[in-house]
Design a protein around this motif. Structure first.
Motif, PDB file in Angstrom:
ATOM      1  N   ARG A 228       7.298 -12.029   7.044  1.00 25.47           N
ATOM      2  CA  ARG A 228       8.437 -11.868   6.141  1.00 25.47           C
ATOM      3  C   ARG A 228       9.293 -10.648   6.511  1.00 25.47           C
ATOM      4  O   ARG A 228      10.255 -10.333   5.823  1.00 25.47           O
ATOM      5  CB  ARG A 228       7.991 -11.847   4.688  1.00 25.47           C
ATOM      6  CG  ARG A 228       7.282 -10.634   4.220  1.00 25.47           C
ATOM      7  CD  ARG A 228       6.895 -10.726   2.746  1.00 25.47           C
ATOM      8  NE  ARG A 228       6.594  -9.403   2.256  1.00 25.47           N
ATOM      9  CZ  ARG A 228       5.738  -9.123   1.310  1.00 25.47           C
ATOM     10  NH1 ARG A 228       5.082 -10.097   0.704  1.00 25.47           N
ATOM     11  NH2 ARG A 228       5.534  -7.881   0.928  1.00 25.47           N
ATOM     12  N   GLY A 229       8.927  -9.975   7.593  1.00 28.75           N
ATOM     13  CA  GLY A 229       9.727  -8.859   8.101  1.00 28.75           C
ATOM     14  C   GLY A 229       9.448  -7.530   7.431  1.00 28.75           C
ATOM     15  O   GLY A 229      10.256  -6.601   7.534  1.00 28.75           O
ATOM     16  N   ASP A 230       8.327  -7.430   6.762  1.00 27.85           N
ATOM     17  CA  ASP A 230       8.010  -6.210   6.021  1.00 27.85           C
ATOM     18  C   ASP A 230       6.922  -5.363   6.676  1.00 27.85           C
ATOM     19  O   ASP A 230       6.301  -4.529   6.028  1.00 27.85           O
ATOM     20  CB  ASP A 230       7.605  -6.563   4.583  1.00 27.85           C
ATOM     21  CG  ASP A 230       8.788  -7.084   3.790  1.00 27.85           C
ATOM     22  OD1 ASP A 230       9.912  -6.612   4.044  1.00 27.85           O
ATOM     23  OD2 ASP A 230       8.597  -7.965   2.933  1.00 27.85           O
ATOM     24  N   LEU A 231       6.711  -5.556   7.972  1.00 27.80           N
ATOM     25  CA  LEU A 231       5.763  -4.758   8.737  1.00 27.80           C
ATOM     26  C   LEU A 231       6.525  -4.077   9.872  1.00 27.80           C
ATOM     27  O   LEU A 231       7.205  -4.736  10.650  1.00 27.80           O
ATOM     28  CB  LEU A 231       4.655  -5.650   9.302  1.00 27.80           C
ATOM     29  CG  LEU A 231       3.643  -4.987  10.219  1.00 27.80           C
ATOM     30  CD1 LEU A 231       2.836  -3.929   9.460  1.00 27.80           C
ATOM     31  CD2 LEU A 231       2.702  -6.028  10.792  1.00 27.80           C
ATOM     32  N   VAL A 232       6.431  -2.772   9.907  1.00 24.60           N
ATOM     33  CA  VAL A 232       7.126  -1.984  10.921  1.00 24.60           C
ATOM     34  C   VAL A 232       6.099  -1.127  11.643  1.00 24.60           C
ATOM     35  O   VAL A 232       5.262  -0.488  11.003  1.00 24.60           O
ATOM     36  CB  VAL A 232       8.185  -1.055  10.269  1.00 24.60           C
ATOM     37  CG1 VAL A 232       8.864  -0.185  11.303  1.00 24.60           C
ATOM     38  CG2 VAL A 232       9.194  -1.871   9.478  1.00 24.60           C
ATOM     39  N   THR A 233       6.148  -1.127  12.970  1.00 26.37           N
ATOM     40  CA  THR A 233       5.296  -0.232  13.736  1.00 26.37           C
ATOM     41  C   THR A 233       6.175   0.822  14.389  1.00 26.37           C
ATOM     42  O   THR A 233       7.271   0.534  14.852  1.00 26.37           O
ATOM     43  CB  THR A 233       4.482  -0.979  14.813  1.00 26.37           C
ATOM     44  OG1 THR A 233       5.365  -1.676  15.676  1.00 26.37           O
ATOM     45  CG2 THR A 233       3.490  -1.934  14.190  1.00 26.37           C
ATOM     46  N   CYS A 234       5.674   2.025  14.401  1.00 36.49           N
ATOM     47  CA  CYS A 234       6.400   3.149  14.962  1.00 36.49           C
ATOM     48  C   CYS A 234       5.450   3.909  15.889  1.00 36.49           C
ATOM     49  O   CYS A 234       4.390   4.343  15.454  1.00 36.49           O
ATOM     50  CB  CYS A 234       6.903   4.052  13.828  1.00 36.49           C
ATOM     51  SG  CYS A 234       8.043   5.315  14.379  1.00 36.49           S
TER      52      CYS A 234
END
Length: 171
Positions: free
Chosen positions: A139-145
């Protein structure tokens, strides 16, 4: 008002400081220390995931396999429902952490039995969507940095990490 969820996960098989304290022979046998009732009262043992002792880890570790949905438990449905309420999951890590090993475990990656890193999207708990990580990602709610040059004890105070990984999610 805003809602933000930030998780720095800490799955480890070994760490720089443990390598200094424990001889390689002890590292091979630490599962005997950690995967029992007494060992599970020591916080680092709760996070000890020995890729060479997978069955013992799944059977005896009372924290991490439950958290990751690797072992079924009565609260799994509630855990998944609560996890899916996260609006944005920001996973922060990097190769110079020095504690989290492999560093990709800060992004839910981990070793296979040959100590090759298996990325999050190829982990069984992700593929099975055991606790909702795959759903969050889809759903596009996981971000890796990813940031190099940041030690484990300085993630929280590194201004570059704040600017590049956190600040935009605070508005």
């Amino acid at each position: 008002m805003f809602k933000m969820n930030l998780i720095l996960s800490s799955y480890s098989t070994d760490t720089d400081y443990l390598q200094k304290v424990f001889h390689k022979t002890l590292k091979k046998n630490v599962h005997f220390i950690c995967y029992n009732k007494l060992g599970q009262k020591v916080s680092i043992c709760d996070y000890w995931n020995d890729p060479h002792q997978r069955l013992s880890y799944l059977r005896n570790n009372i924290f991490l396999p439950l958290l990751n949905g690797e072992r079924p438990h009565s609260d799994m449905k509630a855990w998944r429902e609560n996890f899916l309420q996260i609006e944005k999951l920001v996973l922060i890590g990097g190769p110079d952490d020095g504690v989290i090993t492999p560093w990709q475990s800060s992004h839910f990656g981990f070793y296979d039995s040959s100590e090759n890193v298996v990325e999050m999207q190829k982990q069984e708990f992700y593929l099975n969507d055991a606790f909702g990580l795959k759903t969050l990602d889809q759903r596009g709610d996981l971000v890796t940095c990813v940031h190099s040059g940041v030690k484990h004890t300085t993630w929280h105070s590194n201004f570059t990490v704040f600017r590049n990984c956190m600040e935009k999610w605070l508005t």
